[in-house]
Design a protein around this motif. Structure first.
Motif, PDB file in Angstrom:
ATOM      1  N   GLY A  23      67.965 -96.021  51.938  1.00 55.41           N
ATOM      2  CA  GLY A  23      67.916 -94.830  52.774  1.00 55.41           C
ATOM      3  C   GLY A  23      67.218 -93.642  52.171  1.00 55.41           C
ATOM      4  O   GLY A  23      66.919 -92.674  52.876  1.00 55.41           O
ATOM      5  N   ALA A  24      66.930 -93.678  50.879  1.00 55.50           N
ATOM      6  CA  ALA A  24      66.240 -92.570  50.215  1.00 55.50           C
ATOM      7  C   ALA A  24      64.774 -92.925  50.014  1.00 55.50           C
ATOM      8  O   ALA A  24      64.428 -94.077  49.743  1.00 55.50           O
ATOM      9  CB  ALA A  24      66.888 -92.268  48.864  1.00 55.50           C
ATOM     10  N   LEU A  25      63.905 -91.939  50.169  1.00 55.65           N
ATOM     11  CA  LEU A  25      62.497 -92.171  49.860  1.00 55.65           C
ATOM     12  C   LEU A  25      62.349 -92.646  48.418  1.00 55.65           C
ATOM     13  O   LEU A  25      63.105 -92.217  47.538  1.00 55.65           O
ATOM     14  CB  LEU A  25      61.690 -90.886  50.073  1.00 55.65           C
ATOM     15  CG  LEU A  25      61.441 -90.484  51.541  1.00 55.65           C
ATOM     16  CD1 LEU A  25      60.978 -89.038  51.606  1.00 55.65           C
ATOM     17  CD2 LEU A  25      60.409 -91.414  52.184  1.00 55.65           C
ATOM     18  N   LEU A  26      61.390 -93.515  48.183  1.00 54.73           N
ATOM     19  CA  LEU A  26      61.198 -94.091  46.850  1.00 54.73           C
ATOM     20  C   LEU A  26      61.162 -93.023  45.769  1.00 54.73           C
ATOM     21  O   LEU A  26      61.789 -93.172  44.709  1.00 54.73           O
ATOM     22  CB  LEU A  26      59.902 -94.910  46.828  1.00 54.73           C
ATOM     23  CG  LEU A  26      59.473 -95.488  45.476  1.00 54.73           C
ATOM     24  CD1 LEU A  26      60.492 -96.519  44.989  1.00 54.73           C
ATOM     25  CD2 LEU A  26      58.083 -96.102  45.581  1.00 54.73           C
TER      26      LEU A  26
ATOM     27  N   HIS B  85      56.145 -95.747  54.636  1.00 52.12           N
ATOM     28  CA  HIS B  85      56.852 -95.190  53.483  1.00 52.12           C
ATOM     29  C   HIS B  85      57.964 -96.139  53.047  1.00 52.12           C
ATOM     30  O   HIS B  85      58.663 -96.709  53.878  1.00 52.12           O
ATOM     31  CB  HIS B  85      57.441 -93.817  53.812  1.00 52.12           C
ATOM     32  CG  HIS B  85      56.407 -92.734  53.893  1.00 52.12           C
ATOM     33  ND1 HIS B  85      55.458 -92.683  54.889  1.00 52.12           N
ATOM     34  CD2 HIS B  85      56.177 -91.648  53.097  1.00 52.12           C
ATOM     35  CE1 HIS B  85      54.680 -91.624  54.706  1.00 52.12           C
ATOM     36  NE2 HIS B  85      55.095 -90.980  53.626  1.00 52.12           N
ATOM     37  N   LEU B  86      58.124 -96.265  51.744  1.00 50.04           N
ATOM     38  CA  LEU B  86      59.114 -97.167  51.175  1.00 50.04           C
ATOM     39  C   LEU B  86      60.417 -96.409  50.907  1.00 50.04           C
ATOM     40  O   LEU B  86      60.419 -95.356  50.259  1.00 50.04           O
ATOM     41  CB  LEU B  86      58.580 -97.769  49.874  1.00 50.04           C
ATOM     42  CG  LEU B  86      59.475 -98.770  49.136  1.00 50.04           C
ATOM     43  CD1 LEU B  86      59.872 -99.945  50.019  1.00 50.04           C
ATOM     44  CD2 LEU B  86      58.735 -99.283  47.881  1.00 50.04           C
TER      45      LEU B  86
ATOM     46  N   MET C 279      63.823 -93.656  41.038  1.00 50.81           N
ATOM     47  CA  MET C 279      62.652 -94.293  40.451  1.00 50.81           C
ATOM     48  C   MET C 279      61.621 -93.283  39.953  1.00 50.81           C
ATOM     49  O   MET C 279      60.729 -93.631  39.185  1.00 50.81           O
ATOM     50  CB  MET C 279      62.000 -95.237  41.457  1.00 50.81           C
ATOM     51  CG  MET C 279      62.724 -96.558  41.634  1.00 50.81           C
ATOM     52  SD  MET C 279      62.822 -97.511  40.092  1.00 50.81           S
ATOM     53  CE  MET C 279      61.084 -97.834  39.763  1.00 50.81           C
ATOM     54  N   GLU C 280      61.754 -92.032  40.389  1.00 50.78           N
ATOM     55  CA  GLU C 280      60.837 -91.006  39.884  1.00 50.78           C
ATOM     56  C   GLU C 280      61.060 -90.729  38.407  1.00 50.78           C
ATOM     57  O   GLU C 280      60.206 -90.127  37.740  1.00 50.78           O
ATOM     58  CB  GLU C 280      60.976 -89.710  40.692  1.00 50.78           C
ATOM     59  CG  GLU C 280      62.301 -88.995  40.540  1.00 50.78           C
ATOM     60  CD  GLU C 280      63.354 -89.437  41.554  1.00 50.78           C
ATOM     61  OE1 GLU C 280      64.236 -88.619  41.876  1.00 50.78           O
ATOM     62  OE2 GLU C 280      63.290 -90.608  42.009  1.00 50.78           O
ATOM     63  N   HIS C 281      62.210 -91.209  37.871  1.00 50.08           N
ATOM     64  CA  HIS C 281      62.525 -91.003  36.450  1.00 50.08           C
ATOM     65  C   HIS C 281      62.270 -92.248  35.601  1.00 50.08           C
ATOM     66  O   HIS C 281      62.606 -92.256  34.410  1.00 50.08           O
ATOM     67  CB  HIS C 281      63.993 -90.597  36.291  1.00 50.08           C
ATOM     68  CG  HIS C 281      64.368 -89.351  37.022  1.00 50.08           C
ATOM     69  ND1 HIS C 281      63.741 -88.144  36.817  1.00 50.08           N
ATOM     70  CD2 HIS C 281      65.313 -89.127  37.991  1.00 50.08           C
ATOM     71  CE1 HIS C 281      64.276 -87.224  37.598  1.00 50.08           C
ATOM     72  NE2 HIS C 281      65.226 -87.790  38.322  1.00 50.08           N
TER      73      HIS C 281
END
Length: 419
Positions: free
Chosen positions: A134-137, A129-130, A142-144
């Motif tokens: 410290g936060a998941l991608l 997992h990227l 980046m989800e936005h």
């Protein structure tokens, strides 16, 4: 002899990896697009070709990348590197997977490395997992993203959705504690039909371990951190001097920001409290041809100022979404890119010779507007973001990926001018 040929899917990505390799001691030349002539490499260690292939139709991205790969082979470069963003910017259709597949076939590579890790910039891999600082991608902002929203953090899931093969994951325990067994682990993964290998990576030592284990791969793919590791492993890199560009203080500078990333929003907010700033009006870009002249005049009237004036299209995600719903995302993006290209060209004709640019698409537009075909890579202002000098010109450009740098980046970049 050229040790590595790099094909980057956007302009900031190209300067990113070039900067990392320079910091490891290599001499690097960057070309804006595939050159139409042979290059006298001399003592150049790596050639980077900057494409604009990240968000274009898949077939065009594949064709463009294969053309770059073929040119690199004519230069005697047999080992190649497909460079993409450390946040794996792509959609379920591509373009990372299809381009990787095409390059693997062209270079006869049965297996390759998928390595978006850049520990220096907080990009790490664990259990495949990227993570971004410290936060998941998919929870990092980046989800936005307006063009390539990242909805998953599993690199395996992201890669397999857009490619023709299977991914194998090599664990952090294997990387950190059993490096001597990585060769046999790679063979095992290939025997299990893995076509792409994802190694867990938390720090630069892990990157060096992975670079060493995959040193015989004719093709590797990933972000700038891997480029640094490959260069650092080379025996000549340890004693090489740092590159310097001697950026002239004379002439005018401007900051141009088109990225909508979370970090660039912070950088714009920080900078506009300290320098003259102009937010672009998208409606006027679309409907008023004279708007370019208006903006050029505004910047020119502030050419004497320090810090330099800033023109920005950077907006919070919710504002961008409203504009895109009204006009269409592709239409708006294209209009803004064309405007930035025209603005850079107009300002250059007015004596501006230093351009600090934020955003991959914006950087591509500015390099086209300035008709840049090659650059000498200098020292970084932030990891992966160097000042560059345009070949054969007294003109300097920074091309910054949206997510890179600290809030004071635009200001810090201007501290490197010669007095």
């Amino acid at each position: 002899m050229i040790k590595l040929g790099v094909i980057a899917d956007d302009f900031t990505g190209a300067t990113d990896i070039a900067s990392f390799m320079v910091s490891a001691g290599w001499k690097v030349v960057l070309f804006n697009g595939v050159p139409n002539r042979a290059f006298a490499a001399g003592d150049t260690d790596a050639i980077v070709i900057a494409l604009k292939s990240r968000s274009i139709p898949v077939n065009e991205a594949v064709e463009m990348s294969l053309t770059a790969s073929a040119w690199l082979k004519t230069q005697g470069c047999q080992r190649q590197f497909f460079k993409y963003c450390s946040t794996f910017d792509s959609t379920p259709q591509g373009n990372i997977g299809p381009v990787t597949d095409a390059l693997m076939k062209f270079l006869h590579a049965p297996v390759t490395l998928v390595c978006p890790a850049v520990p220096d910039n907080g990009r790490t891999l664990f259990n495949g997992h990227l993570f971004v600082k410290g936060a998941l991608l998919n929870e990092s902002g980046m989800e936005h993203h307006p063009v390539t929203p990242m909805k998953h953090a599993s690199v395996k899931k992201l890669m397999e959705a857009q490619s023709s093969g299977l991914c194998g994951n090599i664990t952090l325990d294997m990387v950190k504690n059993h490096a001597e067994k990585l060769g046999s682990e790679i063979e095992k993964q290939v025997a299990n039909k893995a076509k792409y290998l994802i190694f867990d990576i938390l720090d630069n030592q892990d990157l060096l371990t992975v670079a060493h284990a995959t040193a015989d791969f004719p093709l590797v793919t990933g972000a700038a951190g891997l480029g640094y590791a490959i260069a650092a492993l080379d025996k000549l890199s340890v004693s090489a001097p740092k590159a310097t560009l001697n950026i002239e203080s004379k002439g005018a500078a401007v900051v141009l920001s088109g990225s909508c990333s979370a970090m660039t929003n912070q950088q714009v907010d920080f900078y506009q409290q300290r320098a003259s700033s102009l937010a672009l009006d998208v409606e006027k870009i679309i409907h008023e041809p004279s708007y370019l002249e208006t903006v050029t005049a505004w910047v020119k009237s502030r050419s004497h100022e320090y810090p330099a004036p800033m023109v920005y299209a950077t907006q919070p995600p919710q504002i961008i979404e409203l504009i895109q719903k009204h006009y269409g995302a592709e239409f708006v993006s294209e209009k803004i890119e064309v405007f930035f290209a025209s603005l850079a060209r107009s300002l250059a004709s007015e004596g501006f010779n230093k351009f600090i640019v934020a955003g991959g698409e914006t950087s591509g537009a500015v390099t086209q507007g300035l008709n840049i075909d090659g650059m000498i890579i200098g020292e970084p202002v932030a990891p992966g973001v160097p000042w560059t000098q345009v070949l054969d010109k007294q003109q300097w450009v920074i091309l910054k990926s949206g997510n890179f740098g600290q809030p004071d980046f635009f200001l810090k970049a201007q501290e490197q001018y010669d007095e």
